[in-house]
Design an enzyme around this catalytic site. Sequence first.
Site, PDB file in Angstrom:
ATOM      1  N   LYS A 273       5.769  -4.267  -4.648  1.00 13.39           N
ATOM      2  CA  LYS A 273       7.218  -4.088  -4.591  1.00 13.39           C
ATOM      3  C   LYS A 273       7.750  -4.210  -3.171  1.00 13.39           C
ATOM      4  O   LYS A 273       8.777  -4.823  -2.928  1.00 13.39           O
ATOM      5  CB  LYS A 273       7.556  -2.703  -5.155  1.00 13.39           C
TER       6      LYS A 273
ATOM      7  N   CYS B  65       0.838  -1.187   0.000  1.00 12.35           N
ATOM      8  CA  CYS B  65       0.000   0.000   0.000  1.00 12.35           C
ATOM      9  C   CYS B  65       0.877   1.242   0.000  1.00 12.35           C
ATOM     10  O   CYS B  65       1.926   1.271   0.632  1.00 12.35           O
ATOM     11  CB  CYS B  65      -0.937   0.113   1.200  1.00 12.35           C
TER      12      CYS B  65
ATOM     13  N   ASN C  46      -1.396   2.240   5.641  1.00 11.85           N
ATOM     14  CA  ASN C  46      -0.546   1.166   5.122  1.00 11.85           C
ATOM     15  C   ASN C  46      -0.105   0.337   6.313  1.00 11.85           C
ATOM     16  O   ASN C  46       0.625   0.829   7.169  1.00 11.85           O
ATOM     17  CB  ASN C  46       0.676   1.778   4.420  1.00 11.85           C
ATOM     18  N   GLY C  47      -0.585  -0.899   6.390  1.00  9.89           N
ATOM     19  CA  GLY C  47      -0.208  -1.750   7.524  1.00  9.89           C
ATOM     20  C   GLY C  47      -1.382  -2.592   7.964  1.00  9.89           C
ATOM     21  O   GLY C  47      -2.357  -2.748   7.225  1.00  9.89           O
TER      22      GLY C  47
ATOM     23  N   HIS D  46      18.007 -36.628  -7.751  1.00  7.87           N
ATOM     24  CA  HIS D  46      17.287 -37.023  -6.532  1.00  7.87           C
ATOM     25  C   HIS D  46      15.805 -36.692  -6.619  1.00  7.87           C
ATOM     26  O   HIS D  46      15.133 -36.605  -5.593  1.00  7.87           O
ATOM     27  CB  HIS D  46      17.924 -36.343  -5.311  1.00  7.87           C
TER      28      HIS D  46
ATOM     29  N   GLU E 144       7.415 -14.991 -11.472  1.00  9.16           N
ATOM     30  CA  GLU E 144       6.694 -13.823 -10.959  1.00  9.16           C
ATOM     31  C   GLU E 144       6.160 -12.906 -12.055  1.00  9.16           C
ATOM     32  O   GLU E 144       5.143 -12.268 -11.866  1.00  9.16           O
ATOM     33  CB  GLU E 144       7.501 -13.041  -9.920  1.00  9.16           C
TER      34      GLU E 144
ATOM     35  N   GLU F 206      17.170 -17.711  -8.736  1.00 12.71           N
ATOM     36  CA  GLU F 206      16.763 -16.347  -9.070  1.00 12.71           C
ATOM     37  C   GLU F 206      16.131 -16.290 -10.465  1.00 12.71           C
ATOM     38  O   GLU F 206      15.125 -15.614 -10.682  1.00 12.71           O
ATOM     39  CB  GLU F 206      17.974 -15.407  -8.951  1.00 12.71           C
TER      40      GLU F 206
ATOM     41  N   LYS G  55      12.338 -15.062 -11.301  1.00 18.76           N
ATOM     42  CA  LYS G  55      12.022 -13.987 -12.259  1.00 18.76           C
ATOM     43  C   LYS G  55      10.954 -14.464 -13.225  1.00 18.76           C
ATOM     44  O   LYS G  55       9.987 -13.766 -13.496  1.00 18.76           O
ATOM     45  CB  LYS G  55      13.250 -13.565 -13.080  1.00 18.76           C
TER      46      LYS G  55
ATOM     47  N   ARG H  47       3.732  -0.186  -4.964  1.00 20.83           N
ATOM     48  CA  ARG H  47       3.538  -0.749  -3.625  1.00 20.83           C
ATOM     49  C   ARG H  47       2.252  -1.561  -3.506  1.00 20.83           C
ATOM     50  O   ARG H  47       2.032  -2.255  -2.516  1.00 20.83           O
ATOM     51  CB  ARG H  47       3.507   0.383  -2.594  1.00 20.83           C
TER      52      ARG H  47
ATOM     53  N   TRP I 170      -2.824  -2.770  -1.568  1.00 19.40           N
ATOM     54  CA  TRP I 170      -2.544  -4.197  -1.728  1.00 19.40           C
ATOM     55  C   TRP I 170      -3.322  -4.858  -0.601  1.00 19.40           C
ATOM     56  O   TRP I 170      -2.976  -4.732   0.571  1.00 19.40           O
ATOM     57  CB  TRP I 170      -1.046  -4.460  -1.596  1.00 19.40           C
TER      58      TRP I 170
END
Length: 624
Positions: free
Chosen positions: A619, A2, A112-113, A520, A504, A497, A501, A27, A86
């Site tokens: 983000k 947010c 925000n929170g 394995h 997402e 990584e 990428k 955000r 968000w």
Amino acid sequence: MCGIVGYIGKREAYAVLIKGLERLEYRGYDSAGIALLDKGVFSVYKKKGKVAELKNFIEQQGKKFPPLLYKERGQEVRSGIAHTRWATHGAPSDKNAHPQLSNSGEIAIVHNGIIENYLSIKEMLMKKGYKFKSDTDTEVLANLIEDIKKNAKVSIDEAVRLALLEVVGAYAILVLSKDEPDTIVVAKIGSPAVIGVGDNEFFVASDATPIIEYTDKVIYLEDREMAMIKGGALVIKTIDNETRNPYIQKTKMKIEELEKGGFPHFMLKEIFEQPRSIGDSMRGRINANEGTVKLGGIEKDKEKLLDAKRIIILACGTSFHAGLEAKYFFEELTKVPTVVEYASEFRYRNPVIYENDLVIAISQSGETADTLAAVKLAKEKGATIFGICNVVGSSISRIAHAGLYTHAGPEIGVASTKAFTAQIAVLMLMCLFIASEKKLLNKKKMIAILTELENIPKKVEQAFLAEAAIKKVAKKFKNTENFIYLGRGYGFPLALEGALKLKEISYIHAEGYASGEMKHGPIALVDDNMPVLFIANKGSSYEKIISNMMEVKARNGTIIAIITKGDTRAKKIADYSIEIPETSDIMLAFTASIPLQLLAYHIASLRGCGIDKPRNLAKSVTVE
Ligand code: M6R
């Protein structure tokens, strides 16, 4: 998660707020809203969806479009608050979007929170007759403030302060009250809040990006602090009512850094910025001719670094992968045992911390809730904390005993790219500093490593030359449903990584594995439909990687290999190969990251995905 933005001053607030929301949209982007207050009248606009949808909605109001509406009324809108969300409590919808209003419509709030004890407060307020229109914890806070203001007959700032004493959780809030139109109140615990100080005007936001085009003077509020901006003056105190002196700093952020600069997406711009961002992260810190590393940010605490018997790296997501890559060179060059932990796991265990442990927290945003909480826990247990952050003044950078900034510049794309390689650069400098101070590397070796490091930006430029080959691979595999990424040694964290990428931003399922682990389990997935991407550079694991490629080939898997330029052997085995310039093992991340990032980008682009704002993500993850 947010973004919040607020304005009070001489400008027409709508324009400042909507632009601020656009800057903060990274955000969170599932709904957005604005409340404008002028001469005791609130105008509130809220919409599910991205900021552009809110903007369209507001600007199609005809005569009710705020600037026209207020002009007609002979009023000038001077204050307002806005939010991009968000979702945590309550699904994305118009009603759950912020600002949330109190029952009487007297108070508007953006948040925000998370208010953890909102249910008990809600029950108490319902018994008093309060009704709730949304599913949010924020509406509960709006009503709690209203209730206190009414019953205690106090000003809005005091009502906010008293309400916050009853609240458990994390927040950055902005509050407006109809009957005090010249006042805006901001408070924070856990989530960030920055105040921009202009000439008789004030801006407040989750970070400095909505502020810098108006002023470079900023104040970073500390946890438990609140600010009352009232009649053109600013007063800061704690929620326990202790007055604080505002500490005004100058931000160095530049407006060009926040624009796409001709690229279709921020992610692509940020990928191509890496020669610059890696260079900036090293600038002034190394002298290759003399073989020295100078790290101002940790100089005063260098004994802690040199005495460390164990290094614990705490991070999440891509920053965790940077930490994992660093483990390899830390152990190789400094001989200090290094463990890398997901901050989100570390904090929910009862971790054992010794006196000589050094904790390195890595975070692009410096606000990731899990990393911040893990750092607080480690600090309580007596560890020394070094932070590696990209955002200046962020919570982790302030809570750490010492630290270094990555000078990557603002990273707007949700998928982290330039921050990752900048983190590797800074971690490598830290590692070389320890190794050289402990005399584990002689001058000649230091000069050789630093000379290679100094040339890395040029090697990254060369890695871009493979973009045409990468686009071909992207076209071929754009409709694939699954991918395996394999790497060994320094290539293993990069495989993780690369897979992150891809998943997402393209929503293709991708798994990263240590290639030695393939037999394995994951090898069972290999058939003629399964693309397997190998990080197959000519490094110390080369022979073993070649064997793993042969094993996949024997099972009809399709091989995409990232290979060292000119390597005909790996090229022959692979179905598709992407060349990167040769580097030593420890520098592999700088060059191999480029094709991994570009492949994910081009596949996502061909699939028409919302690259800079992938679904369900944000983000800065400021919820736990
Ligand atoms: O700001 P941080 O580095 O603490 O963020 C950690 C993760 O949320 C972040 O790296 C995330 O995994 C990225 N979206 C990955 O591209």
